[in-house]
Design a protein around this motif. Sequence first.
Motif, PDB file in Angstrom:
ATOM      1  N   VAL A  60       0.835  -1.198   0.000  1.00  0.00           N
ATOM      2  CA  VAL A  60       0.000   0.000   0.000  1.00  0.00           C
ATOM      3  C   VAL A  60       0.870   1.248   0.000  1.00  0.00           C
ATOM      4  O   VAL A  60       0.585   2.228  -0.700  1.00  0.00           O
ATOM      5  CB  VAL A  60      -0.960  -0.010   1.211  1.00  0.00           C
ATOM      6  N   TRP A  61       1.953   1.227   0.784  1.00  0.00           N
ATOM      7  CA  TRP A  61       2.870   2.363   0.815  1.00  0.00           C
ATOM      8  C   TRP A  61       3.437   2.638  -0.579  1.00  0.00           C
ATOM      9  O   TRP A  61       3.678   3.785  -0.964  1.00  0.00           O
ATOM     10  CB  TRP A  61       4.001   2.082   1.802  1.00  0.00           C
ATOM     11  N   SER A  62       3.653   1.566  -1.352  1.00  0.00           N
ATOM     12  CA  SER A  62       4.280   1.688  -2.674  1.00  0.00           C
ATOM     13  C   SER A  62       3.279   1.853  -3.809  1.00  0.00           C
ATOM     14  O   SER A  62       3.686   1.873  -4.984  1.00  0.00           O
ATOM     15  CB  SER A  62       5.142   0.445  -2.940  1.00  0.00           C
ATOM     16  N   LEU A  63       1.992   1.944  -3.492  1.00  0.00           N
ATOM     17  CA  LEU A  63       0.972   2.026  -4.541  1.00  0.00           C
ATOM     18  C   LEU A  63       1.283   3.099  -5.575  1.00  0.00           C
ATOM     19  O   LEU A  63       1.171   2.880  -6.785  1.00  0.00           O
ATOM     20  CB  LEU A  63      -0.397   2.318  -3.912  1.00  0.00           C
ATOM     21  N   TRP A  64       1.681   4.277  -5.098  1.00  0.00           N
ATOM     22  CA  TRP A  64       1.844   5.393  -6.025  1.00  0.00           C
ATOM     23  C   TRP A  64       3.125   5.295  -6.850  1.00  0.00           C
ATOM     24  O   TRP A  64       3.247   5.949  -7.897  1.00  0.00           O
ATOM     25  CB  TRP A  64       1.747   6.718  -5.287  1.00  0.00           C
ATOM     26  N   SER A  65       4.083   4.453  -6.420  1.00  0.00           N
ATOM     27  CA  SER A  65       5.242   4.214  -7.276  1.00  0.00           C
ATOM     28  C   SER A  65       4.829   3.469  -8.535  1.00  0.00           C
ATOM     29  O   SER A  65       5.521   3.534  -9.562  1.00  0.00           O
ATOM     30  CB  SER A  65       6.313   3.411  -6.526  1.00  0.00           C
ATOM     31  N   VAL A  66       3.690   2.762  -8.464  1.00  0.00           N
ATOM     32  CA  VAL A  66       3.123   2.058  -9.618  1.00  0.00           C
ATOM     33  C   VAL A  66       2.097   2.927 -10.334  1.00  0.00           C
ATOM     34  O   VAL A  66       2.103   3.038 -11.567  1.00  0.00           O
ATOM     35  CB  VAL A  66       2.468   0.740  -9.174  1.00  0.00           C
ATOM     36  N   LEU A  67       1.240   3.577  -9.577  1.00  0.00           N
ATOM     37  CA  LEU A  67       0.160   4.343 -10.195  1.00  0.00           C
ATOM     38  C   LEU A  67       0.677   5.539 -11.004  1.00  0.00           C
ATOM     39  O   LEU A  67       0.003   5.976 -11.942  1.00  0.00           O
ATOM     40  CB  LEU A  67      -0.826   4.815  -9.121  1.00  0.00           C
ATOM     41  N   VAL A  68       1.882   6.043 -10.678  1.00  0.00           N
ATOM     42  CA  VAL A  68       2.417   7.134 -11.498  1.00  0.00           C
ATOM     43  C   VAL A  68       2.682   6.666 -12.928  1.00  0.00           C
ATOM     44  O   VAL A  68       2.690   7.478 -13.864  1.00  0.00           O
ATOM     45  CB  VAL A  68       3.714   7.719 -10.886  1.00  0.00           C
ATOM     46  N   TYR A 131     -10.079   6.054  -6.124  1.00  0.00           N
ATOM     47  CA  TYR A 131     -10.805   7.246  -6.584  1.00  0.00           C
ATOM     48  C   TYR A 131      -9.915   8.173  -7.405  1.00  0.00           C
ATOM     49  O   TYR A 131     -10.285   8.613  -8.500  1.00  0.00           O
ATOM     50  CB  TYR A 131     -11.384   7.993  -5.385  1.00  0.00           C
ATOM     51  N   LEU A 132      -8.717   8.482  -6.887  1.00  0.00           N
ATOM     52  CA  LEU A 132      -7.864   9.497  -7.508  1.00  0.00           C
ATOM     53  C   LEU A 132      -7.389   9.107  -8.896  1.00  0.00           C
ATOM     54  O   LEU A 132      -7.331   9.954  -9.796  1.00  0.00           O
ATOM     55  CB  LEU A 132      -6.663   9.779  -6.603  1.00  0.00           C
ATOM     56  N   ILE A 133      -7.028   7.847  -9.079  1.00  0.00           N
ATOM     57  CA  ILE A 133      -6.481   7.452 -10.371  1.00  0.00           C
ATOM     58  C   ILE A 133      -7.535   7.510 -11.474  1.00  0.00           C
ATOM     59  O   ILE A 133      -7.206   7.517 -12.666  1.00  0.00           O
ATOM     60  CB  ILE A 133      -5.863   6.035 -10.278  1.00  0.00           C
ATOM     61  N   GLN A 134      -8.798   7.607 -11.077  1.00  0.00           N
ATOM     62  CA  GLN A 134      -9.881   7.747 -12.060  1.00  0.00           C
ATOM     63  C   GLN A 134     -10.309   9.205 -12.249  1.00  0.00           C
ATOM     64  O   GLN A 134     -11.219   9.478 -13.043  1.00  0.00           O
ATOM     65  CB  GLN A 134     -11.101   6.927 -11.623  1.00  0.00           C
ATOM     66  N   ASN A 135      -9.647  10.132 -11.531  1.00  0.00           N
ATOM     67  CA  ASN A 135     -10.028  11.544 -11.594  1.00  0.00           C
ATOM     68  C   ASN A 135      -8.800  12.415 -11.842  1.00  0.00           C
ATOM     69  O   ASN A 135      -8.310  13.124 -10.938  1.00  0.00           O
ATOM     70  CB  ASN A 135     -10.729  11.961 -10.294  1.00  0.00           C
ATOM     71  N   PRO A 136      -8.275  12.405 -13.068  1.00  0.00           N
ATOM     72  CA  PRO A 136      -7.067  13.170 -13.380  1.00  0.00           C
ATOM     73  C   PRO A 136      -7.251  14.679 -13.307  1.00  0.00           C
ATOM     74  O   PRO A 136      -6.262  15.420 -13.291  1.00  0.00           O
ATOM     75  CB  PRO A 136      -6.738  12.731 -14.815  1.00  0.00           C
ATOM     76  N   THR A 190       5.869  -6.707  -5.237  1.00  0.00           N
ATOM     77  CA  THR A 190       4.571  -7.333  -5.493  1.00  0.00           C
ATOM     78  C   THR A 190       3.596  -6.355  -6.132  1.00  0.00           C
ATOM     79  O   THR A 190       2.916  -6.680  -7.117  1.00  0.00           O
ATOM     80  CB  THR A 190       3.974  -7.878  -4.191  1.00  0.00           C
ATOM     81  N   VAL A 191       3.512  -5.147  -5.582  1.00  0.00           N
ATOM     82  CA  VAL A 191       2.568  -4.173  -6.134  1.00  0.00           C
ATOM     83  C   VAL A 191       2.985  -3.771  -7.542  1.00  0.00           C
ATOM     84  O   VAL A 191       2.136  -3.481  -8.406  1.00  0.00           O
ATOM     85  CB  VAL A 191       2.425  -2.947  -5.206  1.00  0.00           C
ATOM     86  N   GLN A 192       4.286  -3.788  -7.816  1.00  0.00           N
ATOM     87  CA  GLN A 192       4.739  -3.470  -9.164  1.00  0.00           C
ATOM     88  C   GLN A 192       4.400  -4.594 -10.152  1.00  0.00           C
ATOM     89  O   GLN A 192       4.094  -4.336 -11.316  1.00  0.00           O
ATOM     90  CB  GLN A 192       6.239  -3.169  -9.145  1.00  0.00           C
ATOM     91  N   LEU A 193       4.412  -5.836  -9.672  1.00  0.00           N
ATOM     92  CA  LEU A 193       3.965  -6.952 -10.508  1.00  0.00           C
ATOM     93  C   LEU A 193       2.472  -6.856 -10.791  1.00  0.00           C
ATOM     94  O   LEU A 193       2.011  -7.144 -11.905  1.00  0.00           O
ATOM     95  CB  LEU A 193       4.288  -8.281  -9.829  1.00  0.00           C
ATOM     96  N   VAL A 194       1.722  -6.441  -9.776  1.00  0.00           N
ATOM     97  CA  VAL A 194       0.280  -6.239  -9.976  1.00  0.00           C
ATOM     98  C   VAL A 194       0.060  -5.157 -11.033  1.00  0.00           C
ATOM     99  O   VAL A 194      -0.776  -5.306 -11.940  1.00  0.00           O
ATOM    100  CB  VAL A 194      -0.409  -5.862  -8.648  1.00  0.00           C
ATOM    101  N   GLY A 195       0.823  -4.072 -10.930  1.00  0.00           N
ATOM    102  CA  GLY A 195       0.709  -3.008 -11.923  1.00  0.00           C
ATOM    103  C   GLY A 195       1.050  -3.485 -13.320  1.00  0.00           C
ATOM    104  O   GLY A 195       0.372  -3.130 -14.295  1.00  0.00           O
ATOM    105  N   LEU A 196       2.105  -4.310 -13.427  1.00  0.00           N
ATOM    106  CA  LEU A 196       2.472  -4.869 -14.731  1.00  0.00           C
ATOM    107  C   LEU A 196       1.337  -5.694 -15.311  1.00  0.00           C
ATOM    108  O   LEU A 196       0.994  -5.568 -16.498  1.00  0.00           O
ATOM    109  CB  LEU A 196       3.724  -5.741 -14.585  1.00  0.00           C
TER     110      LEU A 196
END
Length: 479
Positions: A60-68, A131-136, A190-196
């Motif tokens: 969860v802490w690393s979510l935004w390293s992927v969402l960017v 929410y945020l990633i759907q509201n640029p 793991t979160v980066q694999l999910v993003g991939l």
Amino acid sequence: MSSTNSPQSPQAAVGEQRSGGRWIAHWDPEDPTFWEQSGRRVARRNLWASIFAEHIGFSVWSLWSVLVLFMTPEAGFSFAPEQKFLLVSVVAFVGAVLRVPYTLAVPLFGGRNWTMISVSALLVPTGLAFYLIQNPDTPFWLFVVLAATAGLGGGNFSSSMSNINFFFPEREKGWALGLNAGGGNIGVATVQLVGLGVIALFTVSAGAFVPLFYVPFLLLAIWVAWRHMNNLSGARTDVAAQIAATKDRHFWIMSVLYIATFGSFIGFGFAFGLLLQSQFDRTPLEAAMVTFMGPALGSLIRPVGGYIADRFGGARVTLWNFIAMVAGTGVVIASVASDSLPLFITAFGVLFVLTGLGNGSTYKMIPGIYAAKAENMIAAGAPRAEALSQTKRIASSMLGLIGAMGAFGGVGINLVFRESFAATQSAMPAFIAFLGYYLVCIAITYGVYLRTPAGAAPIPAAPARSHSAADADTERVAS
């Protein structure tokens, strides 16, 4: 948190029920009989549950390293690279700040109880990310403020490490803390694999699936903590211990070293995808195909760093690791100068491995320093139980506080990248700065923990303990 139980045997001593929850009244892992009969089984059960919860926290802490990576013009975003580096820096900063109060939470609420509370809180940043990633069109300042709640996941590390530190005997802490930290750290990969997977299957328009993926795992982690963890009545980490820790010079010295190891790991982990996009013009899919490898390697190797430090001494391992980090950073600089993506990925991967090894070895040094202090107190006539209790209390606080300082290193890494790109549109100045910092750490490690002053008497071995190589490092600085 006193207990109403009065256990008469090691088996009774780990009785897991008291009024109000699963509390253990007596815990003495340094007692071989207690440890072999029942302590090891209970400690390992708590360790595996803690690893799972901390793993989800790191994710969860690393979510935004992927969402960017999903924040592209095609998805409606117009943020510049330096804005994205600022975003992940703020998330890292919140996680670093929260590590200080999270260290105090374990003795206040109990390790099991706090794990349940802290994991439940992660549902908030997960929902906000969805929410945020759907509201640029969200204003950048508000976007950063709301995304920063993902820093809650960063605080989990300190409470988890502080809790596990109480469960294991000194001779196994390098392994246990390394495994706990490494299992948590790999949440970055793991979160980066999910993003991939999401980018490959649904394109960059489906970023909301990444936080949504973690909701059932958060609920599962809450259940695992409820079902399989315990609270220790004897756990003591308080504000007075934190103040005492910050007055010790070794707190500041070890913070400098841990900033270089863990700060580099988490900072590079947050920045890897952005570096591939901004420095080498990779697409989101191309970046995502690579970014998970670095954090995965660094996480998996961390327990090895702790194990090697148990055998050969934390300071020795840390010194050689910093020397290798200087060499690795030099190759990274060469790869940026020559615009060689294969060389950059290879060298950066090696650098991740070295940050993981260094994480394990530096963290092992902390309880070792205070174990040596306790032995000196006992030799001077202090009661054994009192000496062990006092030093472990300070060491546990120091583990959490130094964990926070290391996380601030991750903030610094991304801010340096931000300034580097803002000024030159290149990561070259940033890596040169990091190389200089690692050189300083080499000098500190050797000068403080390994160099024997001229004319000093030889340091005697510690015959009562099995890891004399590690002891030798800490006895030198125990006074």
